[in-house]
Design a protein around this motif. Structure first.
Motif, short mmCIF file in Angstrom:
data_model
loop_
_atom_site.label_atom_id
_atom_site.label_comp_id
_atom_site.label_asym_id
_atom_site.label_seq_id
_atom_site.Cartn_x
_atom_site.Cartn_y
_atom_site.Cartn_z
N THR A 95 -30.55 3.37 -48.41
CA THR A 95 -30.07 2.11 -49.01
C THR A 95 -29.30 2.39 -50.29
OG1 THR A 95 -31.93 0.90 -48.08
CG2 THR A 95 -30.75 -0.12 -49.94
N GLY A 96 -29.86 3.25 -51.13
CA GLY A 96 -29.18 3.59 -52.37
C GLY A 96 -27.86 4.27 -52.14
N VAL A 97 -27.81 5.14 -51.13
CA VAL A 97 -26.56 5.85 -50.83
C VAL A 97 -25.50 4.88 -50.35
CG1 VAL A 97 -25.51 7.54 -49.31
CG2 VAL A 97 -27.73 7.98 -50.31
N CYS A 98 -25.89 3.96 -49.48
CA CYS A 98 -24.93 2.99 -48.98
C CYS A 98 -24.43 2.09 -50.10
CB CYS A 98 -25.56 2.15 -47.89
SG CYS A 98 -25.99 3.12 -46.43
N LEU A 99 -25.32 1.75 -51.05
CA LEU A 99 -24.90 0.96 -52.20
C LEU A 99 -23.83 1.68 -52.99
CD1 LEU A 99 -25.14 -1.36 -54.21
CD2 LEU A 99 -27.08 -0.15 -55.25
N ALA A 100 -24.06 3.00 -53.19
CA ALA A 100 -23.06 3.77 -53.93
C ALA A 100 -21.75 3.82 -53.16
CB ALA A 100 -23.58 5.19 -54.17
N SER A 101 -21.84 3.97 -51.83
CA SER A 101 -20.62 4.00 -51.02
C SER A 101 -19.88 2.68 -51.10
CB SER A 101 -20.98 4.28 -49.56
OG SER A 101 -21.62 5.52 -49.45
N PRO A 146 -17.16 -23.28 -42.52
CA PRO A 146 -16.35 -22.06 -42.34
C PRO A 146 -17.01 -20.85 -43.01
CG PRO A 146 -14.96 -23.92 -42.94
CD PRO A 146 -16.37 -24.39 -43.09
N GLN A 147 -16.98 -19.73 -42.29
CA GLN A 147 -17.67 -18.54 -42.78
C GLN A 147 -17.12 -18.05 -44.12
OE1 GLN A 147 -17.39 -14.47 -40.88
NE2 GLN A 147 -19.47 -15.01 -40.20
N ASP A 148 -15.80 -18.19 -44.32
CA ASP A 148 -15.20 -17.73 -45.57
C ASP A 148 -15.79 -18.47 -46.77
OD1 ASP A 148 -13.67 -15.87 -44.37
OD2 ASP A 148 -11.80 -17.05 -44.36
N LEU A 149 -16.09 -19.75 -46.59
CA LEU A 149 -16.67 -20.52 -47.69
C LEU A 149 -18.10 -20.07 -47.99
CD1 LEU A 149 -15.36 -24.13 -46.87
CD2 LEU A 149 -14.44 -22.46 -48.49
N ILE A 150 -18.84 -19.76 -46.93
CA ILE A 150 -20.22 -19.27 -47.12
C ILE A 150 -20.19 -17.93 -47.85
CG2 ILE A 150 -22.35 -18.59 -45.98
CD1 ILE A 150 -21.64 -20.44 -43.68
N ILE A 151 -19.27 -17.05 -47.43
CA ILE A 151 -19.14 -15.74 -48.08
C ILE A 151 -18.80 -15.91 -49.56
CG2 ILE A 151 -17.76 -13.63 -48.19
CD1 ILE A 151 -17.52 -13.74 -45.15
N GLY A 152 -17.91 -16.86 -49.85
CA GLY A 152 -17.55 -17.11 -51.24
C GLY A 152 -18.73 -17.61 -52.05
N ALA A 153 -19.58 -18.44 -51.43
CA ALA A 153 -20.76 -18.96 -52.13
C ALA A 153 -21.79 -17.86 -52.37
CB ALA A 153 -21.38 -20.11 -51.33
N ILE A 154 -21.96 -17.01 -51.40
CA ILE A 154 -22.91 -15.89 -51.56
C ILE A 154 -22.40 -14.90 -52.59
CG2 ILE A 154 -24.05 -13.95 -50.40
CD1 ILE A 154 -23.81 -15.55 -47.79
N GLY A 155 -21.12 -14.62 -52.52
CA GLY A 155 -20.52 -13.57 -53.36
C GLY A 155 -19.94 -12.50 -52.46
N ARG A 156 -18.63 -12.37 -52.49
CA ARG A 156 -17.96 -11.44 -51.58
C ARG A 156 -18.49 -10.01 -51.75
NH1 ARG A 156 -13.28 -11.60 -48.63
NH2 ARG A 156 -12.27 -9.60 -48.21
N ASN A 157 -18.70 -9.62 -52.99
CA ASN A 157 -19.17 -8.25 -53.23
C ASN A 157 -20.54 -8.01 -52.61
OD1 ASN A 157 -16.85 -7.90 -54.65
ND2 ASN A 157 -17.80 -7.74 -56.66
N VAL A 158 -21.42 -9.01 -52.72
CA VAL A 158 -22.77 -8.87 -52.15
C VAL A 158 -22.70 -8.74 -50.64
CG1 VAL A 158 -25.02 -9.98 -51.89
CG2 VAL A 158 -23.80 -10.12 -54.07
N VAL A 159 -21.87 -9.56 -50.01
CA VAL A 159 -21.74 -9.52 -48.56
C VAL A 159 -21.17 -8.17 -48.11
CG1 VAL A 159 -20.58 -10.54 -46.56
CG2 VAL A 159 -21.51 -12.01 -48.35
N GLU A 160 -20.12 -7.72 -48.79
CA GLU A 160 -19.50 -6.44 -48.44
C GLU A 160 -20.51 -5.30 -48.58
OE1 GLU A 160 -16.69 -5.67 -47.21
OE2 GLU A 160 -15.64 -7.57 -47.31
N GLN A 161 -21.23 -5.31 -49.68
CA GLN A 161 -22.21 -4.26 -49.93
C GLN A 161 -23.27 -4.22 -48.84
OE1 GLN A 161 -24.12 -4.26 -53.88
NE2 GLN A 161 -26.07 -4.14 -52.80
#
Length: 568
Positions: free
Chosen positions: A27-33, A152-167
């Motif tokens: 998990t930590g490695v993937c976070l760094a990636s 719309p999924q894009d709005l949900i992603i924006g509410a969650i935080g794009r960086n958090v979702v990507e990570q």
């Protein structure tokens, strides 16, 4: 020869054990990636190498190198060997879920795994991440009671935080596929040598899905390269001095006469230093002007003690007591001191040898400023019955000492020759191994050597490995010793496998039991094993370590029987 355990000693592991050891830190490695992906940092890729395999050495993989014969000989290896570059270059496998894993060789010491994840898997993972993270998220402009599937999924992603979702998405994508990637090389990889890198750090998972592109990342691992011999180990030769007990005793006799002799001022006072004199020499190293002129911390002699010399003006200076008949200096320095007078100062340029361990740098040109602080001549004490006990144990008079002394020198030379032969054979093996050294093997060899230099209660390998700066500093100061030891281990392991040298199981069991008992008795490690379920002895690190050490000794004994000894 007592050999410290290195990577080549590790037994094989199962896929289940591999995954269990790797899971806690993935998990930590993937976070760094992910962070590297999100911010497109132009620096070294995130690595699994710090603690990816749990306790030190617990990744039980074995890389058995094969010999690249230089004169058309066929390989004699009887165990699994690292595949050649040609065999590895085009290997690609597709899993049931559509993930493709391509294995290739980046260099003699590095294997590369390219992992390609299909868009379908990426979309499924992203949907799962958004659904889970969005359960308790309120999307602006929509009532809390409305179903998330209607937003719309894009709005949900924006509410969650794009960086958090990507990570989270990248973390899960790697978690689902990295096991299969590492399973491809688990029998070849050096422990803690893995690095994960994303192919396209500038594009997100969402971008890949929208453009219907596959998501790719790579894993690189280090392996033991093919062992190349120049010359072949069956043709090795070493040089050994002719044992001369009478000459050895004569040197000892002169040392005792000097010890009880008298130091007097040289006559005339303007006479320069000659062998037989004793000089207090101060010195200072610095880099040549071409290299920046910075200071260098080095000793001018091996095993030469430092002394504090008080000058006439009351100031103190750090110096050495130099006797040309007793101390070996760095090449070029002894010649410079010859003929120097008391209070004379001289600056000479020397090259610090690669094998010079007592220096902050090696293999570079340096300027050393020498000064004779004091110069004395030694008047030898005449031989008499009073020196007899010092010349030989139990001697009652000079005549008795002269007879017994030669006999003692003969025994001493026999004992010293055994160690000298081992040192010469080790150096010969290391010099004959022409293969590139993996960085991880150098690092672990340095850890082992550093641990051997410490009291047994000062720490564990885990403690030392957790301080990489300390290890790197040790490597910089002892590079020749570390690399020579690593090459010797590679060579001895290759010889053991080529000659079919296998440790006796009963002896391995005995050694492994002793090692386990010592581990329990050691106050540093006892607390870490207390209360834990005891591992089966045959599957333990103690077993693999004992087997490795015994087979290294067997390879060494084989070499000592077959090496050509030239007397000089």
């Amino acid at each position: 020869m007592a050999a410290s355990v290195g990577y080549l000693s590790q037994p094989r592991t199962t896929a289940r054990a591999w995954r269990a050891q790797l899971r806690p830190v993935l998990t930590g490695v993937c976070l760094a990636s992910t962070m590297l992906f999100l911010f497109s940092h132009a620096r070294a890729p995130p690595s699994l190498s710090h603690s990816a395999f749990g306790r030190c050495g617990s990744l039980r993989v074995q890389t058995t190198p094969k010999v690249a014969w230089h004169q058309g000989h066929r390989s004699l290896w009887t165990t699994r060997a690292v595949e050649s570059a040609e065999d590895t270059a085009a290997q690609e496998r597709e899993l049931k879920n559509g993930v493709r894993i391509k294995t290739s060789r980046e260099s003699d010491c590095t294997l590369r795994l390219d992992v390609t994840i299909p868009t379908k898997t990426c979309r499924k993972t992203l949907n799962s991440v958004v659904k889970k993270l969005g359960e308790n998220v309120t999307v602006p402009g929509f009532r809390k009671t409305i179903k998330k599937s209607q937003i719309p999924q894009d709005l949900i992603i924006g509410a969650i935080g794009r960086n958090v979702v990507e990570q989270t998405a990248i973390e899960q994508l790697i978690q689902k596929t990295v096991w299969d990637a590492l399973d491809e090389v688990k029998d070849q990889a050096l422990p803690k040598s893995e690095q994960i890198r994303l192919h396209d750090k500038a594009r997100s998972v969402v971008d890949h899905i929208k453009s219907e592109e596959e998501f790719k990342y790579m894993v690189t691992v280090e392996v033991i390269p093919d062992v190349k011999w120049e010359p072949h180990y069956s043709q090795l030769s070493v040089q050994m001095p002719i044992a001369d007990p009478e000459k050895h005793f004569a040197v000892k006799q002169r040392q005792i006469q000097k010890k009880f002799g008298e130091e007097v001022a040289v006559d005339p006072p303007t006479r320069g230093f000659t062998p037989g004199d004793v000089a207090i020499v101060s010195y200072k190293f610095k880099q040549t002007e071409e290299n920046g002129g910075g200071p260098i911390f080095a000793a001018i002699g091996a095993d030469i003690p430092l002394v504090m010399h008080r000058r006439i003006d009351g100031s103190e200076v750090q110096a050495v007591r130099y006797d040309a008949e007793e101390v070996e200096l760095m090449p070029g320095i002894g010649e410079a001191i010859l003929g120097m007078q008391e209070d004379e100062e001289k600056t000479v340029t020397v090259r610090i040898p690669e094998e010079w361990d007592v220096a902050s740098v090696s293999g570079v040109d340096a300027e050393v400023t020498l000064k004779i602080e004091m110069l004395r001549n030694i008047v030898l004490k005449p031989l008499d019955d009073g020196l007899a006990p010092w010349l030989a144990s139990g001697a009652i008079n000079l005549q008795d000492a002269l007879v017994k002394g030669v006999k003692e020198s003969k025994l001493t030379l026999a004992e010293e020759e055994g160690q000298a032969l081992e040192d010469a054979v080790t150096a010969a093996v290391a010099g004959a191994v022409a293969s590139e050294l993996p960085k991880r093997l150098i690092f672990q060899t340095a850890v082992n050597l550093y641990m051997d230099s410490l009291p047994k209660t000062r720490g564990t390998t885990q403690n030392i490995e957790s301080a990489p700066t300390l290890v790197e500093r040790y490597i910089d100061s002892n590079r020749y010793k570390v690399e020579t030891t690593a090459r010797a281990r590679m060579g001895l392991r290759a010889i053991a496998d080529s000659e079919g040298l296998v440790a006796d199981e009963a002896l391995v069991r005995e050694r492994a039991k002793q090692a386990r008992a010592q581990k329990k008795a050691n106050p540093v490690t006892a607390g870490k094993v207390e209360g834990k379920e005891e591992e089966k002895l045959e599957d333990s690190k103690e077993w693999s370590s004992a087997k490795y050490a015994i087979e290294m000794d067997m390879a060494f004994d084989w070499l000592k029987k077959h090496v050509v000894i030239e007397r000089i």
